[in-house]
Design an enzyme around this catalytic site. Structure first.
Site, PDB file in Angstrom:
ATOM      1  N   ASN A   7     -11.464  -0.013 -10.083  1.00 11.55           N
ATOM      2  CA  ASN A   7     -10.625  -1.272  -9.863  1.00 11.55           C
ATOM      3  C   ASN A   7     -11.124  -1.883  -8.762  1.00 11.55           C
ATOM      4  O   ASN A   7     -10.639  -1.473  -7.544  1.00 11.55           O
ATOM      5  CB  ASN A   7      -9.266  -0.772  -9.839  1.00 11.55           C
ATOM      6  N   ARG A  95     -10.994  -2.328 -14.304  1.00 11.37           N
ATOM      7  CA  ARG A  95      -9.750  -3.164 -14.442  1.00 11.37           C
ATOM      8  C   ARG A  95     -10.042  -4.548 -14.023  1.00 11.37           C
ATOM      9  O   ARG A  95     -10.875  -4.983 -12.691  1.00 11.37           O
ATOM     10  CB  ARG A  95      -8.629  -2.675 -13.537  1.00 11.37           C
ATOM     11  N   HIS A 184      -0.007  -6.957 -15.299  1.00  9.24           N
ATOM     12  CA  HIS A 184       0.494  -5.595 -15.525  1.00  9.24           C
ATOM     13  C   HIS A 184       0.307  -5.269 -16.989  1.00  9.24           C
ATOM     14  O   HIS A 184       0.996  -4.045 -17.238  1.00  9.24           O
ATOM     15  CB  HIS A 184       1.878  -5.330 -14.925  1.00  9.24           C
ATOM     16  N   ARG A 245       5.996 -10.936  -2.623  1.00  9.14           N
ATOM     17  CA  ARG A 245       6.142 -12.292  -3.341  1.00  9.14           C
ATOM     18  C   ARG A 245       7.632 -12.759  -3.662  1.00  9.14           C
ATOM     19  O   ARG A 245       8.600 -11.897  -3.917  1.00  9.14           O
ATOM     20  CB  ARG A 245       5.473 -12.222  -4.478  1.00  9.14           C
ATOM     21  N   GLU A 389      -1.910   3.732 -15.179  1.00  7.64           N
ATOM     22  CA  GLU A 389      -2.651   2.653 -15.577  1.00  7.64           C
ATOM     23  C   GLU A 389      -3.939   3.299 -15.738  1.00  7.64           C
ATOM     24  O   GLU A 389      -4.867   2.736 -16.618  1.00  7.64           O
ATOM     25  CB  GLU A 389      -2.806   1.516 -14.621  1.00  7.64           C
TER      26      GLU A 389
HETATM   27  P1  ADP Z   1       1.534  -0.336  -6.966  1.00  8.10           P
HETATM   28  O1  ADP Z   1       2.146  -1.903  -7.556  1.00  8.10           O
HETATM   29  O2  ADP Z   1       0.578  -1.057  -5.448  1.00  8.10           O
HETATM   30  O3  ADP Z   1       0.705   0.281  -8.063  1.00  8.10           O
HETATM   31  P2  ADP Z   1       3.414   1.586  -6.707  1.00  8.10           P
HETATM   32  O4  ADP Z   1       3.783   1.521  -8.143  1.00  8.10           O
HETATM   33  O5  ADP Z   1       2.807   2.796  -6.203  1.00  8.10           O
HETATM   34  O6  ADP Z   1       2.668   0.329  -6.284  1.00  8.10           O
HETATM   35  O7  ADP Z   1       4.717   0.891  -6.068  1.00  8.10           O
HETATM   36  C1  ADP Z   1       4.905   1.203  -4.693  1.00  8.10           C
HETATM   37  C2  ADP Z   1       6.104   0.914  -4.179  1.00  8.10           C
HETATM   38  O8  ADP Z   1       6.970   1.843  -4.684  1.00  8.10           O
HETATM   39  C3  ADP Z   1       6.526   1.231  -2.551  1.00  8.10           C
HETATM   40  O9  ADP Z   1       6.148  -0.101  -1.857  1.00  8.10           O
HETATM   41  C4  ADP Z   1       7.625   1.294  -2.386  1.00  8.10           C
HETATM   42  O10 ADP Z   1       8.522   0.241  -2.110  1.00  8.10           O
HETATM   43  C5  ADP Z   1       8.164   2.173  -3.628  1.00  8.10           C
HETATM   44  N1  ADP Z   1       8.422   3.572  -3.472  1.00  8.10           N
HETATM   45  C6  ADP Z   1       7.568   4.355  -3.645  1.00  8.10           C
HETATM   46  N2  ADP Z   1       8.333   5.407  -3.472  1.00  8.10           N
HETATM   47  C7  ADP Z   1       9.472   5.586  -3.557  1.00  8.10           C
HETATM   48  C8  ADP Z   1      10.842   6.208  -3.500  1.00  8.10           C
HETATM   49  N3  ADP Z   1      10.541   7.729  -3.455  1.00  8.10           N
HETATM   50  N4  ADP Z   1      11.993   5.596  -3.500  1.00  8.10           N
HETATM   51  C9  ADP Z   1      11.993   4.054  -3.258  1.00  8.10           C
HETATM   52  N5  ADP Z   1      10.765   3.401  -3.396  1.00  8.10           N
HETATM   53  C10 ADP Z   1       9.648   3.812  -3.510  1.00  8.10           C
END
Ligand code: ADP
Length: 413
Positions: A7, A95, A184, A245, A389
């Protein structure tokens, strides 16, 4: 069968080496700040097992080629390695953010495909060049290993014109291909397939709403296995509120900000992509920080959470209306999988539409597991389905390579 997933962003490369026979992650890592004075490399051998070994280093990595060369050294090296040589890698899945209208499925990379990805650069100027650099470097470093491009937009290419066209002069579509694309897609497709599996139905029989809430957030309405609408648009800025965003705003906001704050179009674009969303509303883009702030009585954080969840509810409502029958609503990604409060607030007013959240099951849900969180009486099931993913990209890469192999065999027989 070992598949390497890359990626590649503008200044980073995330990677995973998967053993698809065992369905395990052999190694994963990240090269970041490519092109800066000090770049960082993080490599984890056999993550999540008792042989897990983490390795971090800071060094100068001037471009993607240098970064990927280092990745190859790490995955084959004596201390950090998991394979003896790259000849063990049977395929590389990339990706690629934007496939435009040209790519509606994962595609084996050749010269024409590289040109096709280049042609989409105007639609994704920040993202596609990184992906291309990843492909071109992989072709050079690992000649003979087939490369497959997996597009973030592909799953949404089944949308009909009433879903993807904007009500703007039609020439803008014909000349510049301005339309809704959605992103996504790999995650939405993976989660929809998992949903079908849980329901013990074929994907073609399954209709669901997939709710991907991570750093970026988007939703998709999936009817009989095909995407019929999605919340992101021409760019990933549209739709839900995200970490930084804005999601949907009045489209006249650009002119208003230019007139009243003297901002340039570029500055407004940055403001809406990087300084808005949760961060813009309360100063923090991580949902965990927002809960901490709310616990301390911070009202901005409280409003940010409410705006975030209300938008999710609104899109679920839209998609229930469009789908005309839905099996399930599926929450996924960092927030969707982990945040019981967000799920509770987002589903709070859906009972009248047939989706009743079981608040206890929702609160008790264990991390990383598929969980049904609706009540037995709920007509529409509500699930938490962890996304993956990288596994989906690897699966699609194998499918493309398998199809290629079958084609070759039928040609020779
Ligand atoms: P990406 O879109 O970069 O793949 P992720 O799917 O890993 O991101 O999501 C990241 C976000 O998930 C973080 O910014 C955080 O806000 C949220 N997050 C991760 N763990 C938790 C949790 N235990 N409780 C609430 N929010 C969480």
């Amino acid at each position: 069968m070992k598949i390497l997933i890359l990626n590649s962003g503008s200044s980073s490369v995330k990677y995973q080496l998967l053993d698809m026979t065992e369905q395990t992650v052999l190694a994963s890592g990240l090269v970041e700040r490519i092109g800066e004075a000090t770049s960082k490399v993080k490599h984890v051998r056999r993550p999540g097992t008792d042989q897990e070994h983490s390795h971090s280093e800071a060094m100068s990595i001037r471009d993607h080629a240098t970064g990927l060369t280092r990745v190859v050294e790490l995955i084959t090296g004596p201390e950090t390695g998991v394979i003896a040589s790259v000849s063990e890698i049977q395929g590389i899945g990339h990706r690629i953010v934007h496939g435009g209208e040209a790519f509606s499925a994962p595609t084996l990379v050749d010269e024409a495909v590289i040109q096709g990805i280049k042609d989409q650069i105007p639609l994704a100027p920040l993202h596609n060049p990184g992906g291309l650099a990843g492909i071109e470097t992989a072709l050079r470093l690992m000649p003979g290993v087939p490369n497959v491009a997996v597009f973030d937009t592909a799953f949404h290419q089944t949308m009909s014109p009433e879903a993807y066209r904007y009500a703007i002069p039609k020439e803008l579509y014909s000349e510049l291909k301005i339309r809704r694309y959605g992103f996504h897609g790999t995650s939405h497709f993976y989660v929809a397939k998992q949903c079908a599996r849980i329901l013990k139905k074929s994907l073609q029989e399954t209709s669901c709403i997939t709710v991907h809430l991570g750093n970026g957030c988007s939703m998709a309405a999936v009817k009989h296995g095909k995407c019929i609408d999605t919340s992101m648009g021409l760019t990933p800025l549209a739709g839900l509120v995200m970490g930084t965003r804005s999601g949907d705003v009045d489209p006249a906001l650009h002119a208003f900000l230019a007139d009243n704050k003297g901002l340039s179009i570029r500055e407004i674009d940055t403001l809406l992509n990087k300084e808005s969303g949760l961060k813009g509303m309360c100063g923090h883009n991580d949902m965990r920080d927002i809960h901490d702030l709310i616990a301390q009585g911070d009202t901005d954080a409280q409003v940010a959470l409410r705006v975030f969840c209300r938008r999710v509810t609104q899109y679920i409502g839209q998609y229930l209306a469009l789908l005309d029958g839905t099996d399930a609503i599926c929450f996924t990604a960092g927030i969707g999988e982990n945040d019981a409060t967000v799920r509770r607030l987002s589903c709070a007013t859906l009972a009248g539409l047939g989706a009743i959240l079981d608040t206890q099951r929702n609160a008790d849900a264990l991390r990383g597991q598929v969980t049904e969180i609706s009540t037995p009486a709920s007509l529409i099931k509500i699930f938490i389905i962890p996304t993956n993913e990288e596994l989906e990209i690897a699966t699609q890469t194998m499918e493309v390579l398998g199809a290629k192999e079958a084609e070759r065999e039928s040609g020779t027989h």
